[in-house]
Design a protein around this motif. Structure first.
Motif, PDB file in Angstrom:
ATOM      1  N   LYS B 157      -2.229   8.346  14.221  1.00 65.18           N
ATOM      2  CA  LYS B 157      -1.427   7.795  15.325  1.00 65.18           C
ATOM      3  C   LYS B 157      -1.663   6.288  15.459  1.00 65.18           C
ATOM      4  O   LYS B 157      -0.725   5.509  15.627  1.00 65.18           O
ATOM      5  CB  LYS B 157      -1.789   8.509  16.636  1.00 65.18           C
ATOM      6  N   ARG B 158      -2.936   5.894  15.339  1.00 67.28           N
ATOM      7  CA  ARG B 158      -3.247   4.464  15.448  1.00 67.28           C
ATOM      8  C   ARG B 158      -2.572   3.681  14.315  1.00 67.28           C
ATOM      9  O   ARG B 158      -1.992   2.614  14.556  1.00 67.28           O
ATOM     10  CB  ARG B 158      -4.766   4.265  15.388  1.00 67.28           C
ATOM     11  N   THR B 159      -2.616   4.223  13.102  1.00 65.60           N
ATOM     12  CA  THR B 159      -1.978   3.543  11.964  1.00 65.60           C
ATOM     13  C   THR B 159      -0.477   3.408  12.195  1.00 65.60           C
ATOM     14  O   THR B 159       0.111   2.363  11.909  1.00 65.60           O
ATOM     15  CB  THR B 159      -2.244   4.324  10.661  1.00 65.60           C
ATOM     16  N   LYS B 160       0.119   4.480  12.736  1.00 60.65           N
ATOM     17  CA  LYS B 160       1.562   4.456  12.978  1.00 60.65           C
ATOM     18  C   LYS B 160       1.915   3.362  13.992  1.00 60.65           C
ATOM     19  O   LYS B 160       2.842   2.582  13.782  1.00 60.65           O
ATOM     20  CB  LYS B 160       2.006   5.825  13.502  1.00 60.65           C
ATOM     21  N   HIS B 161       1.137   3.286  15.078  1.00 58.44           N
ATOM     22  CA  HIS B 161       1.449   2.291  16.095  1.00 58.44           C
ATOM     23  C   HIS B 161       1.138   0.876  15.625  1.00 58.44           C
ATOM     24  O   HIS B 161       1.805  -0.074  16.047  1.00 58.44           O
ATOM     25  CB  HIS B 161       0.723   2.627  17.401  1.00 58.44           C
ATOM     26  N   LEU B 162       0.152   0.745  14.733  1.00 58.71           N
ATOM     27  CA  LEU B 162      -0.100  -0.582  14.139  1.00 58.71           C
ATOM     28  C   LEU B 162       1.095  -0.998  13.290  1.00 58.71           C
ATOM     29  O   LEU B 162       1.480  -2.172  13.268  1.00 58.71           O
ATOM     30  CB  LEU B 162      -1.357  -0.545  13.271  1.00 58.71           C
ATOM     31  N   ARG B 163       1.666  -0.004  12.612  1.00 60.83           N
ATOM     32  CA  ARG B 163       2.845  -0.276  11.777  1.00 60.83           C
ATOM     33  C   ARG B 163       4.008  -0.749  12.648  1.00 60.83           C
ATOM     34  O   ARG B 163       4.686  -1.722  12.324  1.00 60.83           O
ATOM     35  CB  ARG B 163       3.218   1.000  11.031  1.00 60.83           C
ATOM     36  N   TYR B 164       4.196  -0.088  13.794  1.00 55.63           N
ATOM     37  CA  TYR B 164       5.263  -0.497  14.719  1.00 55.63           C
ATOM     38  C   TYR B 164       5.008  -1.903  15.241  1.00 55.63           C
ATOM     39  O   TYR B 164       5.908  -2.744  15.301  1.00 55.63           O
ATOM     40  CB  TYR B 164       5.344   0.455  15.913  1.00 55.63           C
ATOM     41  N   LEU B 165       3.752  -2.138  15.644  1.00 54.26           N
ATOM     42  CA  LEU B 165       3.414  -3.443  16.234  1.00 54.26           C
ATOM     43  C   LEU B 165       3.661  -4.573  15.240  1.00 54.26           C
ATOM     44  O   LEU B 165       4.128  -5.652  15.614  1.00 54.26           O
ATOM     45  CB  LEU B 165       1.946  -3.434  16.692  1.00 54.26           C
ATOM     46  N   ARG B 166       3.355  -4.291  13.982  1.00 55.91           N
ATOM     47  CA  ARG B 166       3.573  -5.300  12.943  1.00 55.91           C
ATOM     48  C   ARG B 166       5.049  -5.681  12.875  1.00 55.91           C
ATOM     49  O   ARG B 166       5.404  -6.837  12.698  1.00 55.91           O
ATOM     50  CB  ARG B 166       3.094  -4.730  11.606  1.00 55.91           C
ATOM     51  N   ARG B 167       5.906  -4.715  13.047  1.00 58.60           N
ATOM     52  CA  ARG B 167       7.343  -4.956  12.972  1.00 58.60           C
ATOM     53  C   ARG B 167       7.861  -5.677  14.205  1.00 58.60           C
ATOM     54  O   ARG B 167       8.772  -6.486  14.129  1.00 58.60           O
ATOM     55  CB  ARG B 167       8.037  -3.602  12.842  1.00 58.60           C
ATOM     56  N   TRP B 168       7.256  -5.385  15.360  1.00 60.68           N
ATOM     57  CA  TRP B 168       7.745  -5.972  16.611  1.00 60.68           C
ATOM     58  C   TRP B 168       7.170  -7.357  16.856  1.00 60.68           C
ATOM     59  O   TRP B 168       7.861  -8.260  17.309  1.00 60.68           O
ATOM     60  CB  TRP B 168       7.359  -5.091  17.804  1.00 60.68           C
ATOM     61  N   ASP B 169       5.868  -7.482  16.597  1.00 58.38           N
ATOM     62  CA  ASP B 169       5.180  -8.699  17.005  1.00 58.38           C
ATOM     63  C   ASP B 169       4.038  -8.997  16.027  1.00 58.38           C
ATOM     64  O   ASP B 169       2.900  -8.530  16.214  1.00 58.38           O
ATOM     65  CB  ASP B 169       4.619  -8.480  18.423  1.00 58.38           C
ATOM     66  N   TYR B 170       4.351  -9.752  14.999  1.00 56.02           N
ATOM     67  CA  TYR B 170       3.375  -9.953  13.932  1.00 56.02           C
ATOM     68  C   TYR B 170       2.150 -10.735  14.390  1.00 56.02           C
ATOM     69  O   TYR B 170       1.024 -10.448  14.004  1.00 56.02           O
ATOM     70  CB  TYR B 170       4.025 -10.677  12.735  1.00 56.02           C
ATOM     71  N   LYS B 171       2.385 -11.720  15.263  1.00 60.37           N
ATOM     72  CA  LYS B 171       1.257 -12.564  15.698  1.00 60.37           C
ATOM     73  C   LYS B 171       0.242 -11.728  16.470  1.00 60.37           C
ATOM     74  O   LYS B 171      -0.971 -11.884  16.308  1.00 60.37           O
ATOM     75  CB  LYS B 171       1.769 -13.710  16.560  1.00 60.37           C
ATOM     76  N   LYS B 172       0.756 -10.860  17.338  1.00 60.13           N
ATOM     77  CA  LYS B 172      -0.146 -10.014  18.122  1.00 60.13           C
ATOM     78  C   LYS B 172      -0.864  -9.017  17.208  1.00 60.13           C
ATOM     79  O   LYS B 172      -2.044  -8.745  17.402  1.00 60.13           O
ATOM     80  CB  LYS B 172       0.645  -9.272  19.201  1.00 60.13           C
ATOM     81  N   PHE B 173      -0.171  -8.544  16.212  1.00 59.94           N
ATOM     82  CA  PHE B 173      -0.744  -7.598  15.242  1.00 59.94           C
ATOM     83  C   PHE B 173      -1.959  -8.225  14.547  1.00 59.94           C
ATOM     84  O   PHE B 173      -3.032  -7.619  14.475  1.00 59.94           O
ATOM     85  CB  PHE B 173       0.354  -7.228  14.240  1.00 59.94           C
ATOM     86  N   GLU B 174      -1.788  -9.456  14.104  1.00 60.97           N
ATOM     87  CA  GLU B 174      -2.892 -10.135  13.412  1.00 60.97           C
ATOM     88  C   GLU B 174      -4.060 -10.396  14.355  1.00 60.97           C
ATOM     89  O   GLU B 174      -5.224 -10.229  13.991  1.00 60.97           O
ATOM     90  CB  GLU B 174      -2.394 -11.449  12.806  1.00 60.97           C
TER      91      GLU B 174
END
Lengths: 159, 283
Positions: B157-174
């Motif tokens: 689940k965490r990996t999936k939401h990290l994947r979503y976050l990367r698509r929505w907001d790359y700066k926050k993801f990093e």
């Protein structure tokens, strides 16, 4: 029904995919192909290399690429014209404001300010450009491979 | 076997020598390589191990002398008896209360504001806390099925939401990867099931490529070593042509600059060779 090759078009919209080539980026072109038996369209992907000396394209970006009058190399047939939608850093075309999913960044910041911002919270103004975690904690810019031989090396691109 | 022998004797099919053993066609579908390549099958790492889940930190040491999370701001406890105080510390409470303190500290790192409980970064921080606590637990009880399933689902689940976050907001993801000390790797581009045959084929390919590059390098060095002699010969020939043209009174096609250029090239080459040989000696 067979599609004519995508490379014949003058301009293409492609998504950047990981590429180890220096001075060039790799793009995935998605087009719909008609299956005459089912009378339905199915997506078909083609890979195109484009000249990108400064490597402005990052993995996942949607980019407009232009056909070169002459091939640069055997593979490089296009050049990058414009990065249209950088991945995860989108701008609303109507208001020209930055968005996160379906919300404006401004609105999110306003709400945070109203509640009182936390010190350790993420701030867009201070955030560096995309790519500072490449090869450190973010490995989306490289092709990840399955580990098939244990030679004692710890390669982060293998899982 | 007899039919093969018959084929050998009565047919005009040309046979390769390596297909022939005692005048009989040998099989060539399960050919074993003579190359001494050793293949070591990579050890299977369980999904819950930090190197697979992407956690760079494990469950930290937490001060167990502190009060339980719910009683940390209690005024009555400040003035209570020493024994009562002791009973309200983490030392005298089950492990889950220590875990709660850790989850809270993880959330505190990334919270947008004091009342933020549902933003994506807080969710990811909380899940990371739970994953690290459960990773510690599963090392002690590797056969706990319930725990195994819960942990697997939470990591996914965490990996999936990290994947979503990367698509929505790359700066926050990093920023989140840095703050929570996580590594994010996408799935392999090409699916590959590890088998002896495929792995050996790949290793043989690398072996062949290495031989090719070594031979090409050797040949390049050989050609480079022949270059000075060639250039000296060239200078001599150019000089001779120039002298002859002058002596015969015809138009001089070889210029002085041209000869100087070749001489300069020769000097550069000699300097380069000397530098390389000194580097090799130092190594």
């Amino acid at each position: 029904m067979l599609l004519p090759p995508a490379t014949k078009a003058q301009m293409l919209l492609g998504q950047c995919i990981p590429c180890i080539k220096q001075g060039a980026s790799k793009f995935k072109i998605r087009r719909l192909e008609l299956d005459t038996n089912l009378n339905m369209f199915f997506p078909k992907h083609e890979v195109v290399y484009a000249h990108d000396p400064e490597k402005i394209c990052k993995t996942g970006d949607m980019v407009i690429i232009e056909c070169l009058p002459q091939k640069l190399t055997r593979l490089i047939t296009h050049k990058v014209k414009e990065v249209l939608y950088p991945l995860g850093d989108l701008t609303d075309p109507v208001t020209n404001k930055k968005i996160v999913s379906s919300k404006f960044r401004e609105d999110i910041d306003d709400i945070n300010r109203l509640y009182g911002e936390n010190e350790g919270a993420f701030r867009y103004a201070k955030a560096p450009r995309r790519g500072w975690q490449e090869n450190k904690k973010d490995f989306t810019h490289v092709d990840i491979r399955t580990k098939y031989h244990d030679d004692g090396r710890n390669d982060p691109t293998e899982v | 076997m007899s039919s093969f022998r018959y084929l050998r004797i009565n047919s005009n099919i040309p046979l390769l020598a390596n297909n022939l053993i005692d005048g009989v066609i040998s099989r060539n579908y399960a050919l074993k390589s003579d190359l001494k390549i050793k293949w070591v099958r990579p050890e299977k790492v369980p999904f819950y191990k930090p190197q697979n889940s992407g956690d760079l930190q494990s469950f930290p040491e937490i001060n167990r002398k502190q009060f339980l999370l719910e009683f940390q701001n209690s005024k009555e406890l400040q003035t209570a008896d020493e024994n009562v105080k002791k009973l309200f510390t983490l030392e005298f409470a089950p492990k889950k209360f220590t875990n709660k303190v850790f989850y809270k500290s993880m959330e505190q790192r990334v919270k947008r504001h004091e009342y933020d409980y549902s933003s994506i970064e807080v969710k990811l921080a909380r899940w990371t806390g739970v994953i690290r606590a459960q990773q510690e637990l599963i090392e002690k009880f590797p056969r706990n099925k319930w725990l195994k399933i819960a942990l697997k689902e939470l990591i996914d689940k965490r990996t999936k939401h990290l994947r979503y976050l990367r698509r929505w907001d790359y700066k926050k993801f990093e920023w989140l990867l840095e703050t929570l000390d996580l590594v994010y790797k996408p799935l392999p581009t090409e699916p590959f099931q590890v088998t002896r045959k495929d792995s050996l084929q790949r290793l043989t390919g690398i072996y062949v490529d290495n031989i090719k590059s070594q031979r090409l390098e050797k040949y390049r060095l050989q050609l480079e070593s022949e270059q000075p002699a060639f250039l000296e010969e060239k200078i001599r020939n150019l000089q001779y042509i120039r002298d002859e043209q002058k002596a015969c009174g015809v138009e001089v096609t070889v210029t002085f600059e041209e000869i100087e250029q070749v001489k300069q090239k020769l000097e550069d080459l000699k300097a380069k060779n000397e530098k390389r040989s000194s580097e090799l000696e130092n190594e």
